[in-house]
Motif scaffolding. Structure first.
Motif, PDB file in Angstrom:
ATOM      1  N   ASP A   1      -7.135   2.116   2.675  1.00 54.93           N
ATOM      2  CA  ASP A   1      -7.452   3.379   3.331  1.00 54.93           C
ATOM      3  C   ASP A   1      -7.414   4.486   2.278  1.00 54.93           C
ATOM      4  OD1 ASP A   1      -4.756   4.078   2.930  1.00 54.93           O
ATOM      5  OD2 ASP A   1      -4.187   3.568   4.975  1.00 54.93           O
ATOM      6  N   ASP A   2      -7.445   5.732   2.694  1.00 55.67           N
ATOM      7  CA  ASP A   2      -7.535   6.828   1.732  1.00 55.67           C
ATOM      8  C   ASP A   2      -6.196   7.209   1.087  1.00 55.67           C
ATOM      9  OD1 ASP A   2      -6.337   8.051   3.886  1.00 55.67           O
ATOM     10  OD2 ASP A   2      -7.794   9.668   4.067  1.00 55.67           O
ATOM     11  N   THR A   3      -5.151   6.415   1.297  1.00 59.45           N
ATOM     12  CA  THR A   3      -3.859   6.709   0.664  1.00 59.45           C
ATOM     13  C   THR A   3      -3.754   6.120  -0.737  1.00 59.45           C
ATOM     14  OG1 THR A   3      -2.740   4.771   1.606  1.00 59.45           O
ATOM     15  CG2 THR A   3      -2.685   6.818   2.907  1.00 59.45           C
TER      16      THR A   3
ATOM     17  N   SER B   1      -9.393  -5.325   3.457  1.00 61.52           N
ATOM     18  CA  SER B   1      -9.442  -4.766   4.809  1.00 61.52           C
ATOM     19  C   SER B   1      -8.301  -3.777   5.083  1.00 61.52           C
ATOM     20  CB  SER B   1      -9.392  -5.885   5.850  1.00 61.52           C
ATOM     21  OG  SER B   1      -8.178  -6.600   5.745  1.00 61.52           O
TER      22      SER B   1
ATOM     23  N   LYS C   1       0.837  -1.211   0.000  1.00 56.37           N
ATOM     24  CA  LYS C   1       0.000   0.000   0.000  1.00 56.37           C
ATOM     25  C   LYS C   1       0.866   1.253   0.000  1.00 56.37           C
ATOM     26  CE  LYS C   1      -2.254   0.846   3.710  1.00 56.37           C
ATOM     27  NZ  LYS C   1      -3.197   0.800   4.820  1.00 56.37           N
TER      28      LYS C   1
END
Length: 135
Positions: free
Chosen positions: A125-127, A122, A106
């Motif tokens: 995220d917003d990155t 899971s 990520k």
């Protein structure tokens, strides 16, 4: 009743030992203009057939990696390794850089506008931006 309780406990323990089937998602940098992709397209980047994106891979032998290649390319680990060995030997491509965890993949995706990777849903995220969800 006494005989069924141990059998029930064994069944529950056996089910708990099975790996959960987590959804895998293909991610790109948030600035990447891609919004969605088909499995066949994703396989092109991870099998060295396109250089439009820079693929980042999970660790060799990991469950998520084996599952990913089976779903997008219908290939097992040995087939993928053989394909990459041939591409590297002939000088046609460089294999994707491997990362040891979802968090590392990520981060690589968030740091490189051309990166494409895959992680457990899971871990999103917003990155990063999800462009494909694998069943």
């Amino acid at each position: 009743m006494k005989k069924t309780l141990p059998a029930l406990i064994l069944a529950v323990l056996a089910a708990a030992a099975l790996p959960a089937s987590a959804e895998t998602v293909v991610i790109v940098n948030k600035a990447n203009p891609a919004t969605r992709m088909f499995s066949e397209q994703a396989s092109q980047f991870f099998l060295g057939k396109s250089t439009m994106f820079t693929p980042v891979d999970q660790a060799e032998g990991s469950h998520i990696r084996n599952d990913f290649y089976q779903k997008v390319a219908d290939k097992d680990a040995a087939q993928v390794k053989a394909l990459w060995s041939k591409l590297v030997f002939t000088g046609k491509a460089t294999p994707p850089k491997e990362y040891k965890s979802n968090a590392d993949v990520k981060k690589a995706g968030a740091d490189d506008p051309k990166a494409i990777g895959y992680i457990d849903k899971s871990a999103v995220d917003d990155t990063v931006k999800v462009i494909l969800t694998l069943p």
